[in-house]
Write a protein that holds these residues in place. Structure first.
Motif, PDB file in Angstrom:
ATOM      1  N   SER A  50      86.721  33.470  19.677  1.00 49.63           N
ATOM      2  CA  SER A  50      86.826  34.966  19.623  1.00 49.63           C
ATOM      3  C   SER A  50      86.774  35.643  21.076  1.00 49.63           C
ATOM      4  O   SER A  50      86.607  34.821  21.966  1.00 49.63           O
ATOM      5  N   ASN A  58      77.712  34.998  29.132  1.00 46.45           N
ATOM      6  CA  ASN A  58      76.952  34.508  28.201  1.00 46.45           C
ATOM      7  C   ASN A  58      76.756  32.956  28.604  1.00 46.45           C
ATOM      8  O   ASN A  58      75.889  32.428  28.193  1.00 46.45           O
ATOM      9  N   ALA A 109      76.833  31.054  20.241  1.00 50.71           N
ATOM     10  CA  ALA A 109      76.954  32.112  18.910  1.00 50.71           C
ATOM     11  C   ALA A 109      75.917  33.062  19.088  1.00 50.71           C
ATOM     12  O   ALA A 109      76.161  34.142  18.706  1.00 50.71           O
ATOM     13  N   THR A 111      74.800  34.600  21.666  1.00 56.08           N
ATOM     14  CA  THR A 111      75.144  35.692  22.326  1.00 56.08           C
ATOM     15  C   THR A 111      76.399  36.489  22.060  1.00 56.08           C
ATOM     16  O   THR A 111      76.772  37.391  22.742  1.00 56.08           O
ATOM     17  N   GLY A 112      76.977  36.099  20.840  1.00 56.24           N
ATOM     18  CA  GLY A 112      78.208  36.962  20.594  1.00 56.24           C
ATOM     19  C   GLY A 112      79.338  36.045  20.683  1.00 56.24           C
ATOM     20  O   GLY A 112      80.399  36.433  20.353  1.00 56.24           O
ATOM     21  N   HIS A 114      81.679  33.180  19.848  1.00 53.44           N
ATOM     22  CA  HIS A 114      82.043  31.779  18.991  1.00 53.44           C
ATOM     23  C   HIS A 114      83.014  30.961  19.759  1.00 53.44           C
ATOM     24  O   HIS A 114      84.096  31.433  20.191  1.00 53.44           O
TER      25      HIS A 114
END
Length: 140
Positions: A50, A58, A109, A111-112, A114
């Motif tokens: 992503s 991250n 994931a 942390t946003g 993927h």
């Protein structure tokens, strides 16, 4: 949608690892290999699935612990008291469950980010060993 390029995160322990000292001693005792020391660097190869808005941030949240570990993205540099004689990279074989990588994927994931992650270790070998000795240590 633009995906970030794959990155390599290398995590270096900031404290001595007695397990590696024991392995070096065993290499000397049982294999006759003049291995004076081993250093391990954990490697995580991350392929974001992503858009990565703050990839470095991250990664730092997941892999960095300022007391115990130093995490570096691509182009890591190392400061050892001496130059290693050899380096061996150890990774999981295809089809074998890579639990550290799965844990890293889950943490990223949260942390946003993927991503698909693969893990392994670099073992830096110090001493006056030759290629045959390094191969013997690497196999074990």
């Amino acid at each position: 949608m633009v995906m970030a390029a794959p990155v390599r995160v290398e995590v270096t322990s900031q404290i001595p690892d007695r397990r590696l000292e024991k392995w070096a001693g065993q290499a000397r005792k049982y294999f006759g290999v003049p291995l004076t020391a081993l250093e391990e660097v954990k490697v995580y190869k991350i392929a974001p699935q992503s858009p990565a808005n703050d990839l470095a941030g991250n990664v730092a949240k997941v892999f960095a612990d300022p007391v115990l570990y130093l995490a570096q993205l691509d182009g890591a540099t190392y400061t050892f008291p001496q130059n290693p004689a050899f380096v061996a990279e150890v990774t999981y074989r295809p089809g074998v469950t890579d639990n550290p990588a799965r844990s890293a994927e889950e943490a990223l994931a949260l942390t946003g980010l993927h991503a698909v992650v693969a893990s392994g270790s670099l073992y830096f070998m110090f001493g006056t060993l030759d290629a045959a000795g390094a191969k013997k240590v690497g196999r074990e």
